[in-house]
Design a protein around this motif. Structure first.
Motif, PDB file in Angstrom:
ATOM      1  N   THR A  50       0.932  -1.118   0.168  1.00  0.00           N
ATOM      2  CA  THR A  50       0.028  -0.164   0.017  1.00  0.00           C
ATOM      3  C   THR A  50       1.096   1.130   0.001  1.00  0.00           C
ATOM      4  N   ALA A  76       4.659  -1.604 -11.407  1.00  0.00           N
ATOM      5  CA  ALA A  76       3.486  -1.447 -10.778  1.00  0.00           C
ATOM      6  C   ALA A  76       2.806  -0.638 -11.554  1.00  0.00           C
ATOM      7  N   ASP A  78       0.809   2.930 -12.105  1.00  0.00           N
ATOM      8  CA  ASP A  78       1.057   4.313 -11.497  1.00  0.00           C
ATOM      9  C   ASP A  78       1.983   4.266 -10.557  1.00  0.00           C
ATOM     10  N   MET A  79       3.223   3.600 -10.774  1.00  0.00           N
ATOM     11  CA  MET A  79       4.168   3.813  -9.835  1.00  0.00           C
ATOM     12  C   MET A  79       5.639   3.610 -10.810  1.00  0.00           C
ATOM     13  N   SER A 169       4.695   7.394  -6.786  1.00  0.00           N
ATOM     14  CA  SER A 169       3.030   7.008  -7.236  1.00  0.00           C
ATOM     15  C   SER A 169       2.444   8.056  -7.583  1.00  0.00           C
ATOM     16  N   ARG A 174      -3.461   0.326  -2.741  1.00  0.00           N
ATOM     17  CA  ARG A 174      -2.679  -1.122  -2.892  1.00  0.00           C
ATOM     18  C   ARG A 174      -2.264  -1.382  -4.131  1.00  0.00           C
ATOM     19  N   LYS A 175      -1.309  -1.900  -4.259  1.00  0.00           N
ATOM     20  CA  LYS A 175      -0.591  -2.177  -5.612  1.00  0.00           C
ATOM     21  C   LYS A 175      -0.072  -3.601  -5.673  1.00  0.00           C
ATOM     22  N   ASN A 176       0.055  -4.158  -6.788  1.00  0.00           N
ATOM     23  CA  ASN A 176       0.499  -5.587  -7.047  1.00  0.00           C
ATOM     24  C   ASN A 176       1.826  -5.212  -7.760  1.00  0.00           C
ATOM     25  N   VAL A 177       2.989  -5.318  -6.874  1.00  0.00           N
ATOM     26  CA  VAL A 177       4.292  -4.957  -7.507  1.00  0.00           C
ATOM     27  C   VAL A 177       4.889  -6.364  -7.973  1.00  0.00           C
TER      28      VAL A 177
END
Length: 471
Positions: A50, A76, A78-79, A169, A174-177
């Motif tokens: 997150t 990821a 937007d990162m 970001s 929450r993001k899946n890296v």
């Protein structure tokens, strides 16, 4: 605003905008592990974190010790990853002592007055290059010691590797890296069980992949890929490999059950095998995964004996080994037609009571579809070959004529075929031979002897020929 107040404000602002998140407590989910049979693996994992909007430091601690730091990549939505920092200074004896160079320690030493006693001395650690060197008063001590007592654990040592991503970001949440890296300490090889039928004319083949892991890092429920082929790597890139892990593999001398077939496809100049299910790889040890099986493959056994002959005078009888070779074709017509990765082939043959016994092992290189596979599984017990140089004559300065008599004796209860292969050096010409031969290539002739009958009287079958060498 004075300078101390300005510095404090700057630190508070940095702490507000640059937040650290530790994801080490969470296990990586959805690991895809591609293992190469050259001792390395490529891992792609999904790590859930997150993140706030803006800058953050994401810390991962669940990282293999054998990772190649320069290969680490993370993405990821937007990162953006601005930098990647990998750090690992393990807790070892050398690293512990290095931290105390120049400091006084308690050292347990042998008592010079009593070989069975020990004494405790205060000593300053001067160096730890190769072995510890201590200063005791005005004296420098270089020698054996029982132990060194450290007052506390020094700072800067890591129980496990740490990976820190500096990220930025545009959207919080929450993001899946997707984390990918190369690592050492993992390997795989093919292991084959080839079980010959009672007739000796056919065999069943079971192919297994033996996956070994000595990285001390487990991959539970991994989506496994096995890559067969010699993948090139730049030699300057070195991966850490734990050298203190010993692995043992139990090998059964009976045929194992047939494995489930793995999907196979071509990839670049290599082949990739997918077991089609999730596989848990232990942190240390090995695991077998089924590759494929084939039934009723036509096979034949050949006895052969090779000798290297040149323009040299030799006296006495010369015994040469007789090798037993199992031969089959890797073709669809031969009930196979599958790319066969390099590995070990264990051949089982039936005894008189039907029990399948180990008849030999052979190492197989990468074998493509269409190749003839020849497995030298051992040496013949009953058939032996003996040769005698019957003549030797020097013809001028750079030529010689050599005569040979080769005797084949069959001590078994049935007739056997045998192929005699003589490698001839230099330029050569066969002057005479009492048995038909074939020139296999520019340096080899072959005598195919059919139905060599049992030689109970010890006489055997003979081959005589004379060759002229020019050099």
């Amino acid at each position: 605003m004075n300078r101390p107040s300005f510095s404090l404000a700057l630190l508070l602002a940095f702490a507000f905008f640059f937040t650290a998140f530790n994801s080490g407590a969470a296990q990586a989910a959805g690991s895809v592990v591609a293992i190469y049979n050259t001792g390395q693996a490529q891992v792609t994992e999904s790590r859930v974190v997150t993140l706030p909007e803006g800058a953050a430091a994401v810390v991962f601690t669940d990282i293999p010790e054998t990772v190649d730091p320069s290969s680490i990549r993370a993405t990821a939505p937007d990162m953006k990853v601005e930098d990647i920092q990998y750090s690992y200074r393990p807790i070892t004896v050398d690293n512990l002592l290095d931290a105390y160079i120049g400091k006084e320690l308690s050292v347990i030493l042998p008592d010079p007055a009593d070989a069975n006693a020990r004494i405790l001395r205060k000593a300053k650690l001067l160096s730890n290059a190769g072995r510890p060197i201590f200063a005791m008063g005005n004296e420098v001590y270089v020698g054996s010691y029982e132990a060194v007592l450290l007052p506390e654990m020094p700072a800067g040592l890591d129980a496990a590797p740490g990976l820190t991503l500096t990220t930025r970001s545009t959207v919080a949440g929450r993001k899946n890296v997707a984390l990918s890296y190369l690592m050492g300490g993992m390997n795989w090889r093919a292991d084959y069980n080839l079980t010959v039928t009672q007739s000796g004319a056919a065999a069943d083949l079971d192919a297994w992949a033996t996956v070994s892991n000595n990285s001390n890092h487990a991959f539970p429920g991994a989506d496994l890929r096995l890559v067969a082929g010699e993948v090139g790597r730049v030699s300057a890139r070195k991966m850490m490999v734990r050298s203190n892990v010993m692995m043992s593999e139990a090998v059964s001398l009976d045929a194992a059950p047939a494995p489930a077939s793995a999907a196979e496809e071509s990839f670049s100049a290599y082949h990739v095998y997918d077991p089609g299910r999730y596989v848990s790889i232990p942190a240390s040890g090995s695991k077998q995964v089924g590759l494929f099986s084939a039934s009723n493959i036509p096979v034949k056994t050949e006895l052969s004996s090779r000798f290297h002959s040149g323009p040299n005078r030799l006296a006495g009888k010369l015994n040469q080994p007789v090798e037993s070779t199992l031969i089959f074709a890797n073709t669809e017509q031969g009930k196979l037609g599958r790319p066969m990765p390099a590995g070990v082939v264990r051949v089982f043959m039936p005894a008189s009571d039907g029990a399948k016994l180990l008849a030999g092992e052979a190492r197989l290189g990468h074998s493509a579809v269409g190749e003839e596979i020849r497995l030298v599984i051992g040496r013949s017990f009953d058939v032996n070959v003996e040769r005698v140089q019957t003549s030797f004559q020097r013809i001028g300065k750079n030529a010689a004529e050599v005569g040979w008599q080769i005797t084949v004796r069959n001590g078994s209860a049935e007739s056997r075929d045998i192929r005699l292969q003589d490698s001839l050096s230099g330029q050569w010409t066969i002057l005479n031979a009492d048995t038909p031969y074939t020139a296999k290539d520019a340096g080899t002739i072959e005598f195919d002897l059919k139905d060599v009958t049992p030689s109970a009287d010890g006489e055997g079958k003979t081959v005589n020929y004379t060759v002229r060498f020019e050099y």
